[in-house]
Motif scaffolding. Structure first.
Motif, short mmCIF file in Angstrom:
data_model
loop_
_atom_site.label_atom_id
_atom_site.label_comp_id
_atom_site.label_asym_id
_atom_site.label_seq_id
_atom_site.Cartn_x
_atom_site.Cartn_y
_atom_site.Cartn_z
N LEU A 1 0.77 -1.21 -0.03
CA LEU A 1 0.05 0.06 0.12
C LEU A 1 0.98 1.08 -0.06
O LEU A 1 1.82 1.39 0.77
N THR A 2 0.47 2.17 -1.05
CA THR A 2 1.47 3.18 -1.00
C THR A 2 0.52 4.60 -0.49
O THR A 2 -0.79 4.67 -1.08
N ILE A 3 1.02 5.02 0.27
CA ILE A 3 0.05 6.41 0.85
C ILE A 3 0.85 7.81 0.35
O ILE A 3 2.08 8.01 0.76
N ILE A 4 0.18 8.54 -0.18
CA ILE A 4 0.86 9.82 -0.64
C ILE A 4 0.10 10.89 -0.08
O ILE A 4 -1.32 10.74 -0.28
N ILE A 5 0.56 11.78 0.80
CA ILE A 5 -0.05 12.78 1.29
C ILE A 5 0.70 14.21 0.88
O ILE A 5 1.78 14.35 1.25
N ALA A 6 0.22 15.08 0.11
CA ALA A 6 0.73 16.15 -0.60
C ALA A 6 -0.12 17.32 0.12
O ALA A 6 -1.44 17.54 0.05
N SER A 7 0.50 18.40 0.54
CA SER A 7 -0.13 19.62 1.14
C SER A 7 0.98 20.81 0.60
O SER A 7 2.06 20.77 0.05
N THR A 8 0.21 22.00 0.87
CA THR A 8 1.06 23.18 0.24
C THR A 8 1.63 23.79 1.30
O THR A 8 0.99 24.05 2.36
N LEU A 9 2.87 24.26 1.06
CA LEU A 9 3.57 25.11 2.01
C LEU A 9 3.39 26.51 2.25
O LEU A 9 3.10 27.10 1.27
N VAL B 1 8.39 13.98 11.53
CA VAL B 1 8.69 12.92 10.68
C VAL B 1 9.64 11.70 11.18
O VAL B 1 9.53 10.83 10.59
N VAL B 2 10.47 12.04 12.19
CA VAL B 2 11.00 10.75 12.60
C VAL B 2 10.27 9.81 13.18
O VAL B 2 10.48 8.77 12.71
N GLY B 3 9.26 10.06 13.81
CA GLY B 3 8.20 9.10 14.42
C GLY B 3 7.41 8.29 13.39
O GLY B 3 7.04 7.32 13.46
N MET B 4 7.30 9.18 12.14
CA MET B 4 6.61 8.66 11.01
C MET B 4 7.56 7.54 10.44
O MET B 4 7.12 6.53 10.03
N ARG B 5 8.59 7.95 10.33
CA ARG B 5 9.54 7.12 9.57
C ARG B 5 9.73 5.65 10.48
O ARG B 5 9.89 4.68 9.98
N GLU B 6 9.85 5.78 11.76
CA GLU B 6 10.03 4.68 12.74
C GLU B 6 8.87 3.86 12.80
O GLU B 6 9.07 2.43 12.33
N ARG B 7 7.62 4.47 12.63
CA ARG B 7 6.38 3.38 12.46
C ARG B 7 6.50 2.59 11.15
O ARG B 7 6.05 1.55 11.17
N ALA B 8 6.87 3.55 10.11
CA ALA B 8 6.81 2.79 8.70
C ALA B 8 7.95 1.64 8.77
O ALA B 8 7.51 0.49 8.36
N THR B 9 9.09 1.86 9.40
CA THR B 9 10.01 0.77 9.37
C THR B 9 9.76 -0.47 10.35
O THR B 9 9.76 -1.52 9.83
N LEU B 10 9.10 -0.20 11.41
CA LEU B 10 8.66 -1.09 12.08
C LEU B 10 7.41 -1.87 11.44
O LEU B 10 7.27 -3.15 11.90
N ALA B 11 6.66 -1.35 10.66
CA ALA B 11 5.52 -2.10 10.19
C ALA B 11 6.14 -2.90 8.61
O ALA B 11 5.34 -3.40 7.99
N GLY B 12 7.50 -2.68 8.51
CA GLY B 12 8.14 -3.43 7.44
C GLY B 12 8.26 -2.61 6.10
O GLY B 12 8.49 -3.14 5.06
N GLY B 13 7.89 -1.24 6.16
CA GLY B 13 7.91 -0.60 4.95
C GLY B 13 8.87 0.74 5.23
O GLY B 13 9.92 0.54 5.72
N THR B 14 8.60 1.69 4.36
CA THR B 14 9.61 2.64 4.24
C THR B 14 8.64 4.16 4.22
O THR B 14 7.64 4.08 3.81
N LEU B 15 9.40 5.15 4.65
CA LEU B 15 8.68 6.54 4.37
C LEU B 15 9.53 7.58 3.94
O LEU B 15 10.85 7.76 4.56
#
Length: 428
Positions: free
Chosen positions: A352-360, A387-401
């Motif tokens: 599953l690929t999740i893409i979240i795009a927002s305007t700066l 962002v660090v926490g999101m990457r950790e969660r993705a890694t622990l779920a076996g994925g990437t961010l």
């Protein structure tokens, strides 16, 4: 090996014993025959070498005894040194010397019996008196007694040496066993200590993982809730002048968000205090409520999905929920809330690929995470935990961010495996 390793003082003592015995027995032996000096010297040398080299001592004793018999000399007092030599051959000699000593006992007893009975009797003219059966019986009895006497005289020292040898061997075996037991106990203690260290390290790792998990959850809950509260409070402040009645709705949202945050914080604090089971965690079905809450806070969210949704485990569902929650919270805090946030769930056969795009915002970069335009962290700036926490969660779920900026938009891209072949790491 001819010579044994013994202490210097033992060699000196043995030599002195041989010398003293020779000097003491020599006056008693000189009157017997002219060869007494050679016989006494030979027996003294055998006595001196009995512990240093039992084989040499046994050889010298045999050579001296053979010389004595060939010269038809009368047995001397110095012959008693043979007993000490036989004792040493059994106690200190090699296996071969020990058995040669035992053979010397039997052969020596037979030869001694023959020499004393026949050679000496013949020498002194006693054999001619054997003229009747009674004399023959008397002679045979004398021969038997003489043989037994020599056998006892020579055999008892050898048996005594064998007993001493056995005792020494038993002591050495016991000492080796004690050393082996000490080594085994030491190895067991080392293994036990290593097991304790490993268990302690595992506990430390588990505690650190639990601490990191709670820190992530606390950050997600508090940051999200405070962002919603701040947005609603700012909205209520601006709306108060234009439409005071709308403030009540904003205050209601603030109160509901704060209550939910309070409940979740209490759950986390309870987990810190007690070892309890994991409380119910958000899943993909709660995303609609999250989107509704963030929309109420002032975001415009376009949530889309493509492909056939797969059945995910609760751990991965929690990771996806937290990633979306943190991304929307970051938009609310640092992004342009007047522009729409695009959230895409792209379901594929294996992931599953999740893409979240927002305007700066035009005037506010993502200072909270200290990101460069390439999405990398600046090592010299203070980093946030989002962002660090999101990457950790993705890694622990076996994925990437990954995160990056393009065309004035900040894009979060997460890839989470959806197949059962990938082992899930437990997230709570």
């Amino acid at each position: 090996m001819i010579f044994r390793r013994i202490r210097t003082h033992q060699v000196v003592i043995d030599v002195l014993i041989g010398l003293v015995v020779g000097l003491i027995t020599l006056p008693f032996d000189l009157h017997a025959n002219p060869f007494s000096l050679v016989i006494t010297l030979g027996m003294a040398v055998a006595l001196a070498f009995r512990r240093l080299s039992p084989a040499t001592a046994l050889s010298v004793a045999w050579a001296t005894a053979a010389f004595e018999m060939l010269t038809l000399s009368t047995p001397q007092v110095s012959n008693l040194a043979i007993c000490a030599v036989l004792y040493a051959s059994a106690a200190y000699g090699s296996a071969r010397v020990k058995w040669l000593g035992l053979g010397s006992v039997g052969i020596g007893a037979a030869i001694g019996m023959f020499y004393v009975t026949f050679a000496q009797l013949a020498l002194f003219g006693v054999l001619h008196d054997v003229s009747s059966a009674t004399d023959l019986v008397r002679l045979l009895l004398q021969i038997g007694i003489t043989f037994l006497g020599f056998l006892a005289l020579l055999g008892l020292p050898w048996v005594g040496g064998q007993l001493v040898r056995t005792r020494y061997a038993a002591r050495e075996s016991r000492d080796r066993q004690l050393v082996a037991e000490r080594e085994a106990a030491r190895a067991e203690n080392v293994a036990t200590q290593a097991e304790r260290e490993a268990a302690r390290a595992e506990r430390d790792i588990a505690v650190e993982q639990e601490r990191s998990r709670i820190a992530r959850d606390m950050h997600d809950v508090v940051a999200h809730s405070l962002a919603v509260v701040i947005a609603q409070a700012d909205g209520a402040r601006y709306a108060y002048k234009a439409d005071p009645d709308s403030v009540e709705e904003n205050l209601g949202t603030i109160a509901a968000t704060a209550r939910e945050a309070l409940v979740e914080v209490r759950v986390l604090l309870g987990q810190l205090r007690h070892s309890q089971g994991a409380a119910p965690q958000p899943v993909l079905g709660d995303l609609e409520k999250l989107v509704e809450q963030m929309t109420t806070a002032g975001l415009s969210i376009d949530l889309r999905s493509s492909g056939v949704p797969a059945q995910l485990g609760s751990n991965r569902q929690l990771a996806i929920y937290r990633i979306v929650q943190e991304s929307l919270t970051n938009v609310l805090r640092h992004g342009d809330t007047t522009s729409s946030v695009d959230v895409l769930f792209d379901w594929r056969p294996d992931d599953l690929t999740i893409i979240i795009a927002s305007t700066l915002r035009a005037t506010t970069p993502l200072d909270s995470d200290a990101l460069t335009t390439s999405g990398q962290y600046r090592p010299d700036e203070r980093r946030g935990h989002g962002v660090v926490g999101m990457r950790e969660r993705a890694t622990l779920a076996g994925g990437t961010l990954t995160t990056h900026q393009a065309g004035g938009r900040f894009i979060v891209r997460a890839n989470i495996p959806s197949t059962a072949l990938t082992q899930e790491v437990r997230l709570r």
